[in-house]
Design a protein around this motif. Sequence first.
Motif, PDB file in Angstrom:
ATOM      1  N   PRO A 138       5.441   0.797  -2.439  1.00 60.06           N
ATOM      2  CA  PRO A 138       4.147   0.798  -1.736  1.00 60.06           C
ATOM      3  C   PRO A 138       3.949   1.998  -0.820  1.00 60.06           C
ATOM      4  O   PRO A 138       2.838   2.260  -0.372  1.00 60.06           O
ATOM      5  N   ARG A 139       5.027   2.755  -0.556  1.00 63.55           N
ATOM      6  CA  ARG A 139       4.886   3.947   0.292  1.00 63.55           C
ATOM      7  C   ARG A 139       4.021   5.018  -0.363  1.00 63.55           C
ATOM      8  O   ARG A 139       3.531   5.921   0.310  1.00 63.55           O
ATOM      9  N   GLY A 140       3.834   4.894  -1.673  1.00 62.39           N
ATOM     10  CA  GLY A 140       2.993   5.873  -2.357  1.00 62.39           C
ATOM     11  C   GLY A 140       1.511   5.598  -2.172  1.00 62.39           C
ATOM     12  O   GLY A 140       0.678   6.502  -2.379  1.00 62.39           O
ATOM     13  N   ILE A 141       1.161   4.390  -1.778  1.00 61.85           N
ATOM     14  CA  ILE A 141      -0.251   4.013  -1.652  1.00 61.85           C
ATOM     15  C   ILE A 141      -1.010   4.911  -0.670  1.00 61.85           C
ATOM     16  O   ILE A 141      -2.083   5.427  -1.011  1.00 61.85           O
ATOM     17  N   PRO A 142      -0.497   5.147   0.552  1.00 60.13           N
ATOM     18  CA  PRO A 142      -1.244   6.007   1.481  1.00 60.13           C
ATOM     19  C   PRO A 142      -1.319   7.471   1.038  1.00 60.13           C
ATOM     20  O   PRO A 142      -2.205   8.201   1.461  1.00 60.13           O
ATOM     21  N   ARG A 143      -0.400   7.887   0.176  1.00 61.14           N
ATOM     22  CA  ARG A 143      -0.339   9.284  -0.259  1.00 61.14           C
ATOM     23  C   ARG A 143      -1.166   9.554  -1.511  1.00 61.14           C
ATOM     24  O   ARG A 143      -1.350  10.708  -1.903  1.00 61.14           O
ATOM     25  N   ALA A 144      -1.652   8.496  -2.141  1.00 57.89           N
ATOM     26  CA  ALA A 144      -2.368   8.645  -3.412  1.00 57.89           C
ATOM     27  C   ALA A 144      -3.798   9.140  -3.211  1.00 57.89           C
ATOM     28  O   ALA A 144      -4.428   8.864  -2.190  1.00 57.89           O
ATOM     29  N   ASP A 145      -4.302   9.861  -4.207  1.00 60.22           N
ATOM     30  CA  ASP A 145      -5.720  10.223  -4.229  1.00 60.22           C
ATOM     31  C   ASP A 145      -6.561   9.003  -4.586  1.00 60.22           C
ATOM     32  O   ASP A 145      -7.697   8.866  -4.145  1.00 60.22           O
ATOM     33  N   ILE A 146      -5.981   8.165  -5.420  1.00 56.89           N
ATOM     34  CA  ILE A 146      -6.675   6.948  -5.845  1.00 56.89           C
ATOM     35  C   ILE A 146      -5.639   5.856  -6.106  1.00 56.89           C
ATOM     36  O   ILE A 146      -4.547   6.135  -6.604  1.00 56.89           O
ATOM     37  N   VAL A 147      -5.981   4.626  -5.752  1.00 52.95           N
ATOM     38  CA  VAL A 147      -5.099   3.483  -5.984  1.00 52.95           C
ATOM     39  C   VAL A 147      -5.816   2.518  -6.929  1.00 52.95           C
ATOM     40  O   VAL A 147      -6.950   2.112  -6.659  1.00 52.95           O
ATOM     41  N   LEU A 148      -5.165   2.184  -8.038  1.00 49.50           N
ATOM     42  CA  LEU A 148      -5.732   1.254  -9.006  1.00 49.50           C
ATOM     43  C   LEU A 148      -5.091  -0.113  -8.831  1.00 49.50           C
ATOM     44  O   LEU A 148      -3.859  -0.218  -8.738  1.00 49.50           O
ATOM     45  N   ILE A 149      -5.908  -1.161  -8.783  1.00 50.15           N
ATOM     46  CA  ILE A 149      -5.377  -2.520  -8.651  1.00 50.15           C
ATOM     47  C   ILE A 149      -5.990  -3.408  -9.717  1.00 50.15           C
ATOM     48  O   ILE A 149      -7.139  -3.220 -10.133  1.00 50.15           O
TER      49      ILE A 149
END
Length: 270
Positions: A138-149
Amino acid sequence: MNSKEVVYVVSDSVGETAEFVVKAVASQFNGGHVDIRRSSYVEDTEDIEDVILLSKQTNSIIAYTVVIPVLKEYLDRRAKEEGIIAVDLMNPLIEAFTNKFNKLPNRQPGMMRKLDEDYFRKIEAIEFAVKYDDGRDPRGIPRADIVLIGVSRTSKTPLSMYLAHKRLKVANVPLVPEVPAPDELFEVPRNKCVGLIISPDKLNDIRKERLKALGLTSQANYASFERILEELDYAEKIMKRVGCPIINVSNKAIEETANLIMDYLKSERS
């Protein structure tokens, strides 16, 4: 070739070009078993002296892509003085360009990397998508350009890879009733998140085919209609809580969904 044979790759940039050429040549000799040792970003004569010293102690060749004239001249001279074979991989072609096309080179290291910046951004995005696929970290979530759920089998992974080839860093998070959504998901700006939904019938078909491919019975809970409705209901609640836009992927190709996501990102940035 044997393990004692060494090629020192020397560059005033990364040295990828030289290493690639060395590997291509080495492949012509009994499978290319050669010890390649890279010395990148050489900035002064001391860096070159280090390589000269190491090369004297081994059965080696120096292959280099040094375009800064003073460093190239120093390397050529010192290699000759020490009886070391040093091969300039770029200068013969630079001279050919100069003579034939009547143009002068910039003599600036790293120009290839600058030209390929777009390529490296793509590689970085692909590596990001792999690292943060399927909610692994989940540490990648704040660093992503877009988050797909979305629930399982809503094309999150192929979408992530497709968008990565468009230089977007994508993290994707599966929504499963038994697994609490990560806190990071509710902390990112809602315009960086996209929810993916699908019709129950379509998802049922996809999951049955998935189970069949795995050699499992289609009666498994994973593909049951009751389970699917439960997952979709849970996913919808999470998406509403996040406040993100939602795309129905039921009858859409990956490219179509990806284009909708990219259009949405552009509209948010404009």
